[in-house]
Design an enzyme around this catalytic site. Structure first.
Site, PDB file in Angstrom:
ATOM      1  CG  HIS A  28      -1.849   1.150   1.281  1.00 30.21           C
ATOM      2  ND1 HIS A  28      -2.754   1.402   0.273  1.00 30.21           N
ATOM      3  CD2 HIS A  28      -2.013   2.133   2.196  1.00 30.21           C
ATOM      4  CE1 HIS A  28      -3.446   2.492   0.583  1.00 30.21           C
ATOM      5  NE2 HIS A  28      -3.011   2.963   1.740  1.00 30.21           N
ATOM      6  CG  HIS A  73      -3.807   6.396   2.762  1.00 25.51           C
ATOM      7  ND1 HIS A  73      -4.385   5.163   2.933  1.00 25.51           N
ATOM      8  CD2 HIS A  73      -4.215   7.136   3.831  1.00 25.51           C
ATOM      9  CE1 HIS A  73      -5.100   5.154   4.049  1.00 25.51           C
ATOM     10  NE2 HIS A  73      -5.011   6.338   4.615  1.00 25.51           N
ATOM     11  CB  CYS A 117      -2.810   3.167  -3.096  1.00 22.72           C
ATOM     12  SG  CYS A 117      -2.068   1.522  -3.023  1.00 22.72           S
TER      13      CYS A 117
END
Length: 158
Positions: free
Chosen positions: A23, A35, A108
């Site tokens: 991530h 994020h 992401c």
């Protein structure tokens, strides 16, 4: 739980090591990260089956959720990062916005690379595509070898 030597600077890419993927967030100072995430907030993977995600600003440790993380500006040697103040400003302007989400083209990592470099890309997607292509090629080759052996065996029986 950060890796040794994690001392993020404004605009740095932060990589969070999850079980099956990474991530990504962008450090904006004050112990906070911006994020792209699903509604649950754990990671972009929670949006994997949805078409949208939300941009959040959260404490670094909250986003880490007990996982290992590190500063990883791995593209800096190939691409020039934008000025730190511009990166942070652009990230903060995105907070609260709902964005289109796609595992392969708007995840992401795409989100943070767009902010840092002005260009959206994802190395983990490129790697996955390569493995998928190689796996498919291996499967086709295996079928071809099996067909050749089957044909040879049938000729020997005749």
């Amino acid at each position: 739980m950060p890796l040794e030597g994690v001392d993020p600077k404004d605009g740095d890419l932060i990589e969070f090591m999850r079980d099956l993927f990474q991530h990504w967030g962008i450090y904006v100072g004050g112990g906070r990260v911006v994020h792209l995430t699903g509604q649950e907030g754990f990671s972009c993977f929670s949006s994997a089956f949805a078409s949208t995600a939300i941009v959040k600003m959260e404490p670094l440790e909250t986003v880490a959720a007990g996982c290992i993380y590190k500063v990883n500006n791995k593209y800096d040697d190939k691409r020039r990062p934008l000025p730190q103040t511009k990166v942070v400003r652009a990230a903060l302007e995105q907070v609260g916005k709902r964005k289109q989400y796609s595992v392969t083209s708007a995840n992401c990592e795409h989100f943070v690379t767009e902010l840092r470099y002005g260009e959206s890309f994802s190395h983990q997607v490129d790697i996955a595509k390569t493995y998928f292509a190689l796996g498919g090629l291996s499967f086709v080759l295996a079928l071809g070898v099996m067909a050749a052996f089957s044909s040879l065996r049938n000729k020997q029986k005749q």
